[in-house]
Design an enzyme around this catalytic site. Structure first.
Site, mmCIF file in Angstrom:
data_model
loop_
_atom_site.group_PDB
_atom_site.id
_atom_site.type_symbol
_atom_site.label_atom_id
_atom_site.label_comp_id
_atom_site.label_asym_id
_atom_site.label_seq_id
_atom_site.Cartn_x
_atom_site.Cartn_y
_atom_site.Cartn_z
ATOM 1 N N LEU A 189 0.850 -1.179 0.000
ATOM 2 C CA LEU A 189 0.000 0.000 0.000
ATOM 3 C C LEU A 189 0.890 1.234 0.000
ATOM 4 O O LEU A 189 1.984 1.223 0.579
ATOM 5 C CB LEU A 189 -0.901 0.038 1.243
ATOM 6 C CG LEU A 189 -1.963 -1.056 1.398
ATOM 7 C CD1 LEU A 189 -2.696 -0.877 2.721
ATOM 8 C CD2 LEU A 189 -2.954 -1.051 0.241
ATOM 9 N N ASP A 190 0.414 2.298 -0.646
ATOM 10 C CA ASP A 190 1.140 3.557 -0.586
ATOM 11 C C ASP A 190 1.313 3.984 0.865
ATOM 12 O O ASP A 190 0.499 3.639 1.732
ATOM 13 C CB ASP A 190 0.376 4.656 -1.331
ATOM 14 C CG ASP A 190 0.250 4.370 -2.824
ATOM 15 O OD1 ASP A 190 1.067 3.600 -3.344
ATOM 16 O OD2 ASP A 190 -0.666 4.934 -3.456
ATOM 17 N N GLN A 191 2.347 4.765 1.134
ATOM 18 C CA GLN A 191 2.646 5.165 2.511
ATOM 19 C C GLN A 191 1.466 5.884 3.161
ATOM 20 O O GLN A 191 1.182 5.680 4.338
ATOM 21 C CB GLN A 191 3.883 6.057 2.531
ATOM 22 C CG GLN A 191 4.337 6.436 3.927
ATOM 23 C CD GLN A 191 5.741 7.009 3.942
ATOM 24 O OE1 GLN A 191 6.558 6.662 3.104
ATOM 25 N NE2 GLN A 191 6.032 7.880 4.899
ATOM 26 N N THR B 40 -1.706 5.467 2.521
ATOM 27 C CA THR B 40 -2.908 4.636 2.545
ATOM 28 C C THR B 40 -2.851 3.693 3.742
ATOM 29 O O THR B 40 -1.819 3.071 3.998
ATOM 30 C CB THR B 40 -3.032 3.807 1.249
ATOM 31 O OG1 THR B 40 -3.019 4.691 0.125
ATOM 32 C CG2 THR B 40 -4.310 2.984 1.231
#
Length: 278
Positions: A130-132, A134
């Site tokens: 996951l993106d940082q 998110t």
């Protein structure tokens, strides 16, 4: 580690189990063969091309694998589901999924490894990321065989991940699908954008609530491109609330509102449907 698997299909061979059912890599199949890692109930090596009756127990024996990453206790990392083969952890906003440099700490993977080490294990590896910014559920493998099997399942879209987002503005439709290829933005080191030469990307969304100035959405993906949800929502004029990288106004908390809240798939070894939610 060692576990027992029960043959489900009449006449299945060990070779077919590993290659066709679990879809392990050629290298991994070869390593298991050389290590005589597939045994019968008496823990005697099985002939790999011998058809087995449904209900036959097969013992899989693996050498312990040690992760190269740093285990680190982290109270902010919560475990939502766990068995002998895999675990699902919830990543807080602002925490990277995994280290990008040797010796890096403070990531979700470091915290999961700290948990695994505290319970006698030596290995954990993320199956996706996951993106940082998110938050939400991330799937981890606890040994290399299940990592290989889960990687194939992810490639074949057999792992469903669902997200919740709040976006700017009022989306008129109650639901829809965004189909637009995504590529790198050559003018920015991390940003992605819609590009005819990019990778195919498909995002499905449905409206769950409408509020003053914002819309809440539930989303699923057919593909897993970097920043896919963020890029797609911005492309239709509704960036995620707080997502400044993609045109959203700054949020008072300094974060954007995207959460991976549910994950569903068939467990590769038990054959049971597994649903985790946070």
């Amino acid at each position: 580690m060692k576990w027992t698997y029960t043959i489900q299909t009449e006449g299945l061979t060990v070779e077919q189990l590993l290659r066709d059912e679990w879809r392990l890599s050629k290298k991994q199949v070869h390593e298991l063969r050389m290590a005589k890692g597939i045994l019968d109930a008496d823990e005697t090596p099985i002939r790999w091309n011998e058809p087995l009756a449904a209900g036959t127990p097969v013992v899989i024996q693996l050498a312990d694998t040690v992760s190269p990453h740093v285990p680190e206790p982290n109270p902010d990392v919560s475990i939502v589901f766990e068995d002998d083969h895999l675990l699902i952890a919830c990543k807080p906003k602002g925490m990277p999924t995994h280290p990008n440099d040797p010796g890096q700490s403070g990531t979700l993977l470091n915290g999961v490894l700290g948990y695994v080490h505290a319970h006698g294990g030596t290995y954990a590896e993320h199956v996706h990321r996951l993106d940082q910014g998110t938050s939400g559920l991330v799937l981890f493998a606890k040994h290399p065989v299940v990592k290989n099997a889960l990687d194939r399942m992810l490639e074949d879209r057999q792992i469903t991940r669902e997200y919740l987002a709040e976006v700017e503005g009022n989306i008129q439709k109650n639901g829809g699908t965004i189909t637009a290829p995504i590529g790198r933005d050559r003018h920015h080191p991390t940003r992605r954008h819609i590009s005819p030469s990019g990778q195919p990307a498909i995002t499905h969304y449905s409206v769950t609530a409408r509020r003053k100035g914002t819309t809440e959405l539930r989303l699923t993906l057919d593909t897993g491109r970097t920043h896919q949800i963020r890029v797609h929502l911005a492309s239709i004029g509704h960036p995620i609330t707080g997502d400044e990288l993609y045109g959203g106004a700054a949020d008072s908390a300094g974060t954007y509102k995207l959460h991976a809240f549910r994950m569903t798939f068939i467990h590769p070894f038990t054959g049971k449907k597994l649903t985790a939610q946070n």
